[in-house]
Design an enzyme around this catalytic site. Structure first.
Site, PDB file in Angstrom:
ATOM      1  N   ASN A   9     -14.168   7.075   1.645  1.00 48.76           N
ATOM      2  CA  ASN A   9     -13.072   6.179   1.659  1.00 48.76           C
ATOM      3  C   ASN A   9     -12.594   6.021   2.966  1.00 48.76           C
ATOM      4  O   ASN A   9     -11.904   7.220   3.682  1.00 48.76           O
ATOM      5  CB  ASN A   9     -12.197   6.892   0.647  1.00 48.76           C
ATOM      6  CG  ASN A   9     -10.769   6.301   0.862  1.00 48.76           C
ATOM      7  OD1 ASN A   9     -10.579   5.066   1.273  1.00 48.76           O
ATOM      8  ND2 ASN A   9      -9.583   6.902   0.059  1.00 48.76           N
ATOM      9  N   LYS A  11     -10.080   4.200   4.144  1.00 48.22           N
ATOM     10  CA  LYS A  11      -8.720   3.900   4.196  1.00 48.22           C
ATOM     11  C   LYS A  11      -8.517   2.594   5.075  1.00 48.22           C
ATOM     12  O   LYS A  11      -9.240   1.699   5.185  1.00 48.22           O
ATOM     13  CB  LYS A  11      -7.886   5.211   4.612  1.00 48.22           C
ATOM     14  CG  LYS A  11      -8.436   6.532   3.545  1.00 48.22           C
ATOM     15  CD  LYS A  11      -7.382   7.586   3.801  1.00 48.22           C
ATOM     16  CE  LYS A  11      -7.956   8.777   2.943  1.00 48.22           C
ATOM     17  NZ  LYS A  11      -7.053   9.834   2.865  1.00 48.22           N
ATOM     18  N   HIS A  97      -5.602   5.755  -6.144  1.00 50.77           N
ATOM     19  CA  HIS A  97      -5.530   6.923  -5.091  1.00 50.77           C
ATOM     20  C   HIS A  97      -4.036   7.366  -4.576  1.00 50.77           C
ATOM     21  O   HIS A  97      -3.418   6.447  -4.686  1.00 50.77           O
ATOM     22  CB  HIS A  97      -6.209   6.208  -3.542  1.00 50.77           C
ATOM     23  CG  HIS A  97      -6.389   7.467  -2.762  1.00 50.77           C
ATOM     24  ND1 HIS A  97      -5.350   7.898  -1.773  1.00 50.77           N
ATOM     25  CD2 HIS A  97      -7.383   7.928  -2.127  1.00 50.77           C
ATOM     26  CE1 HIS A  97      -5.891   8.780  -0.897  1.00 50.77           C
ATOM     27  NE2 HIS A  97      -6.992   8.961  -1.294  1.00 50.77           N
ATOM     28  N   GLU A  99      -2.375   7.897  -2.041  1.00 44.89           N
ATOM     29  CA  GLU A  99      -1.675   7.076  -1.023  1.00 44.89           C
ATOM     30  C   GLU A  99      -1.163   5.581  -1.770  1.00 44.89           C
ATOM     31  O   GLU A  99      -0.067   5.222  -1.275  1.00 44.89           O
ATOM     32  CB  GLU A  99      -2.614   6.875   0.050  1.00 44.89           C
ATOM     33  CG  GLU A  99      -2.872   8.136   1.004  1.00 44.89           C
ATOM     34  CD  GLU A  99      -3.979   8.310   1.798  1.00 44.89           C
ATOM     35  OE1 GLU A  99      -4.796   7.136   1.872  1.00 44.89           O
ATOM     36  OE2 GLU A  99      -4.378   9.256   2.094  1.00 44.89           O
ATOM     37  N   GLU A 169      -8.307  14.888  -6.559  1.00 43.12           N
ATOM     38  CA  GLU A 169      -7.891  15.144  -5.238  1.00 43.12           C
ATOM     39  C   GLU A 169      -6.460  15.741  -5.129  1.00 43.12           C
ATOM     40  O   GLU A 169      -5.292  14.754  -5.434  1.00 43.12           O
ATOM     41  CB  GLU A 169      -7.720  13.650  -4.467  1.00 43.12           C
ATOM     42  CG  GLU A 169      -9.111  12.940  -4.479  1.00 43.12           C
ATOM     43  CD  GLU A 169      -9.174  11.871  -3.182  1.00 43.12           C
ATOM     44  OE1 GLU A 169     -10.113  12.203  -2.323  1.00 43.12           O
ATOM     45  OE2 GLU A 169      -8.356  11.220  -3.223  1.00 43.12           O
ATOM     46  N   GLY A 175      -6.255  15.056   3.750  1.00 43.31           N
ATOM     47  CA  GLY A 175      -5.909  14.786   5.430  1.00 43.31           C
ATOM     48  C   GLY A 175      -5.150  16.007   6.047  1.00 43.31           C
ATOM     49  O   GLY A 175      -4.618  15.815   6.948  1.00 43.31           O
ATOM     50  N   SER A 216      -9.643  16.798   2.354  1.00 44.93           N
ATOM     51  CA  SER A 216     -10.331  17.756   3.611  1.00 44.93           C
ATOM     52  C   SER A 216     -11.890  18.105   3.299  1.00 44.93           C
ATOM     53  O   SER A 216     -12.229  19.178   3.947  1.00 44.93           O
ATOM     54  CB  SER A 216      -9.537  18.845   3.933  1.00 44.93           C
ATOM     55  OG  SER A 216      -8.129  18.213   4.188  1.00 44.93           O
TER      56      SER A 216
END
Ligand code: PGA
Length: 255
Positions: A9, A11, A97, A99, A169, A175, A216
């Site tokens: 991904n 991003k 996701h 985010e 996730e 991250g 991560s």
């Protein structure tokens, strides 16, 4: 047997020129790793780089995915991209996701609508679920993640459900450099996520759906995840932007 699936991904990273450079740097290694069909590898660049990436991997046993899709197929939705548009250039699409849920107002209901539209247009969804730190610390992971799975799969037929990939996730691991433990992620996936699928459908479906871990993941910690029986690959953010790292992660999945 579930085929492990490793998805990068990207991003909001990489211009078209940079995307080309990254794909050129890892295409041959990834092709070798995916050649025997033991693992599936998906690259998910920003929309604008998808056609370029698709052209670069044409003929290779690699897949391309988008990072989002709208639930309507066309019309007055400025700035959005539809499933029929994506269907021309990619096979997978990441949906929900964290985010997107956090910064762009996506909800369980919009995630469910997007999955349904993706399926109609023959895109394979990679559906993201995961709890935040407060929920984790309060012992609410199972209730929250189980609820996300039930909402995402609402009114989705069993045959369609079997082709959906789920990415577990935990938000606190994304991250942050602070990955979940292999055993911890394995437990959430085995008990909570497959448990919800077994409730919604049946045990065979729960065993067939592929569930990735994300958050991560690096070449250093990846073996911890890929040796877990319930984990079927990874959704990789930061490490998918570095050719050598993404290749190393895919290599670990073949073992
Ligand atoms: P990360 O991101 O690997 O950079 O933690 C994973 C993701 O958000 O998919």
């Amino acid at each position: 047997m579930r085929t492990p699936i490793i998805a990068g991904n990207w991003k909001m990273n990489k211009t078209i020129a940079e995307a080309r450079e990254l794909v050129n740097a890892m295409r041959d290694d990834l092709t070798r790793l995916a050649a025997n069909g033991k693992i599936e590898i998906v690259l998910c660049p920003p929309f604008i780089a998808i056609p370029q990436v698709a052209a670069l991997i044409q003929g290779a046993p690699l897949r391309v995915g988008a990072q989002n899709v709208h639930w309507e197929t066309k019309g007055a939705f400025t700035g959005e991209v539809s499933a029929p548009m994506l269907n021309e250039v990619c096979e997978y699409v990441i949906i929900g996701h964290s985010e997107r849920r956090q910064y762009f107002g996506e909800t369980d209901a919009s995630v469910n609508k997007k999955i349904k539209t993706a399926l109609v247009h023959h895109l394979k969804p990679i559906v993201c679920v995961g709890e935040n730190l407060a929920q984790n610390e309060a012992g609410q992971t199972a209730a929250f993640v189980g609820g996300q799975v039930r909402a995402a799969f609402q009114d989705i037929a069993r045959d369609d459900a079997r082709g959906i990939v789920i990415a577990y996730e935990p938000i606190w691991a994304i991250g942050t450099g602070k990955a979940a433990s292999g055993a911890g992620a394995n437990a959430v996936i085995g008990l909570t996520i497959r448990g919800a699928l077994a409730d919604l459908y049946d045990e065979a479906t729960a065993q067939q759906v592929r569930v990735q871990y994300g958050g991560s993941v690096t070449p250093k910690n990846v073996a911890e995840f890929f040796t877990q029986p319930e984990i079927d690959g990874a959704l990789v953010g930061g490490a998918s932007l570095v050719a050598a790292d993404f290749v190393a992660i895919c290599k670990a999945a073949v073992k």
